[in-house]
Design a protein around this motif. Sequence first.
Motif, PDB file in Angstrom:
ATOM      1  N   VAL A 171       1.072  -1.054  -0.044  1.00  0.00           N
ATOM      2  CA  VAL A 171      -0.030  -0.007   0.165  1.00  0.00           C
ATOM      3  C   VAL A 171       0.865   0.941   0.020  1.00  0.00           C
ATOM      4  O   VAL A 171       0.606   2.179  -0.914  1.00  0.00           O
ATOM      5  CB  VAL A 171      -1.064   0.145   1.304  1.00  0.00           C
ATOM      6  N   LYS A 172       1.941   1.269   1.024  1.00  0.00           N
ATOM      7  CA  LYS A 172       2.526   2.391   0.934  1.00  0.00           C
ATOM      8  C   LYS A 172       3.555   2.744  -0.431  1.00  0.00           C
ATOM      9  O   LYS A 172       3.792   3.730  -0.739  1.00  0.00           O
ATOM     10  CB  LYS A 172       3.634   2.356   2.260  1.00  0.00           C
ATOM     11  N   MET A 173       3.980   1.751  -0.905  1.00  0.00           N
ATOM     12  CA  MET A 173       4.806   1.564  -2.072  1.00  0.00           C
ATOM     13  C   MET A 173       3.756   2.087  -3.160  1.00  0.00           C
ATOM     14  O   MET A 173       4.340   3.136  -4.037  1.00  0.00           O
ATOM     15  CB  MET A 173       5.227   0.322  -2.401  1.00  0.00           C
ATOM     16  N   TYR A 174       2.691   1.959  -3.253  1.00  0.00           N
ATOM     17  CA  TYR A 174       1.773   2.440  -4.188  1.00  0.00           C
ATOM     18  C   TYR A 174       1.402   3.891  -4.029  1.00  0.00           C
ATOM     19  O   TYR A 174       1.426   4.898  -5.129  1.00  0.00           O
ATOM     20  CB  TYR A 174       0.424   1.533  -4.176  1.00  0.00           C
ATOM     21  N   LYS A 175       1.257   4.363  -2.906  1.00  0.00           N
ATOM     22  CA  LYS A 175       1.057   5.895  -2.499  1.00  0.00           C
ATOM     23  C   LYS A 175       2.281   6.429  -2.821  1.00  0.00           C
ATOM     24  O   LYS A 175       2.151   7.659  -3.345  1.00  0.00           O
ATOM     25  CB  LYS A 175       0.729   5.761  -0.928  1.00  0.00           C
ATOM     26  N   THR A 176       3.492   5.982  -2.634  1.00  0.00           N
ATOM     27  CA  THR A 176       4.689   6.719  -2.860  1.00  0.00           C
ATOM     28  C   THR A 176       5.278   6.789  -4.332  1.00  0.00           C
ATOM     29  O   THR A 176       5.396   7.768  -5.051  1.00  0.00           O
ATOM     30  CB  THR A 176       5.873   6.325  -2.176  1.00  0.00           C
ATOM     31  N   ASP A 177       5.249   5.637  -4.882  1.00  0.00           N
ATOM     32  CA  ASP A 177       5.570   5.474  -6.220  1.00  0.00           C
ATOM     33  C   ASP A 177       4.729   5.022  -7.327  1.00  0.00           C
ATOM     34  O   ASP A 177       5.087   5.102  -8.530  1.00  0.00           O
ATOM     35  CB  ASP A 177       6.979   4.570  -6.336  1.00  0.00           C
ATOM     36  N   GLY A 178       3.435   4.846  -7.056  1.00  0.00           N
ATOM     37  CA  GLY A 178       2.508   4.243  -7.851  1.00  0.00           C
ATOM     38  C   GLY A 178       2.857   2.729  -8.466  1.00  0.00           C
ATOM     39  O   GLY A 178       3.844   2.237  -7.776  1.00  0.00           O
ATOM     40  N   ILE A 179       2.118   2.357  -9.552  1.00  0.00           N
ATOM     41  CA  ILE A 179       2.580   1.116 -10.000  1.00  0.00           C
ATOM     42  C   ILE A 179       4.176   0.914 -10.387  1.00  0.00           C
ATOM     43  O   ILE A 179       4.557  -0.087 -10.360  1.00  0.00           O
ATOM     44  CB  ILE A 179       1.787   0.730 -11.489  1.00  0.00           C
ATOM     45  N   ARG A 180       4.770   1.807 -10.852  1.00  0.00           N
ATOM     46  CA  ARG A 180       6.140   1.718 -10.967  1.00  0.00           C
ATOM     47  C   ARG A 180       6.883   1.398 -10.064  1.00  0.00           C
ATOM     48  O   ARG A 180       8.026   0.917 -10.210  1.00  0.00           O
ATOM     49  CB  ARG A 180       6.560   3.212 -11.563  1.00  0.00           C
TER      50      ARG A 180
END
Length: 317
Positions: A171-180
């Motif tokens: 979840v946090k990765m998606y919020k920070t960097d999106g799908i990339r």
Amino acid sequence: MTSVTTNSPKSTVPKEMSIFSHVKFEHLIAGISGGVISTLAVHPFDVIKIRFAVHDGRMQTTPKYSGIANAFATIIRNEGIKGLYRGVVPNVWGAGASWGLYFLFYNALKARLQKGNTDMQLSASTHLIAASEAGCMTLLITNPLWVVKTRLCLQFDAPTQTYNGMFDTLVKMYKTDGIRGYYKGLIPGIFGVSHGAVQFMVYEEMKKYYSYYYNQPISTKLGTVEYLTFAAVSKIVAASSTYPYQVVRLRLQNQHYSYKGAWDCVKQTWIYEGWRGFYKGLGTNLIRVTPATMITFLTYENISHLLLKYSVNKIVN
């Protein structure tokens, strides 16, 4: 004459069907079993290997260990036993999914090339191509799990802990960097497909020549010693020849440092550490991956033969 006519159009149709006509989920189940069991057995070595690999001497936040024994002692002293199992959940998911999908895709591709005849011998280059294709397909599905595992393994102590488990990391990765963010390290990972390709090629060639020497079909179930030996040799050859990509991939996934891309990571590693920088953690990696691969392949071979035998008997009866 009768045998020729029975092998005409009607019997060749299934052989020309898509790869999906050759999919056998027994390979998926056997691969998942092997991946999960081996991962649980050697995960602490994975944590140490990752920490060795990302340490380039410039980041003060990254712990420095003088050796494998010192790494074990330091982690246990500072983080407790749980420190050796950071990232174990995504590692189990990732390894189970990766091995399961890899064996599933690889055997489907191989069966298609063999036109359903499991005793048909294939060349080394054919094994290499089939394993490369299976590796690319598997990587595209599982890369997010490897990014999560790396980030969890690189949480060193309380002040730097920003993730609370696999799903929180996703979840946090998606919020920070999106799908990339889920596909960091994908490019070196694609180059790293060569690792699995080399391993499967060596493994299959050893099985092929062993069966040829003893004049038996290549689909014959071998003994425990043979599987363990072939798995160990193939993994050592593959790991030693393709290790640098793993270092680059892990550094790109490291949340404590940022590179502009894979090539920038390669350049900085070479400038600051020389060729040795690309082999950091190799010793720990070999100690970890060799027994892990032996366990994985032995488990896979036994379970897959058992499940396939059961499926055949069920059809016959």
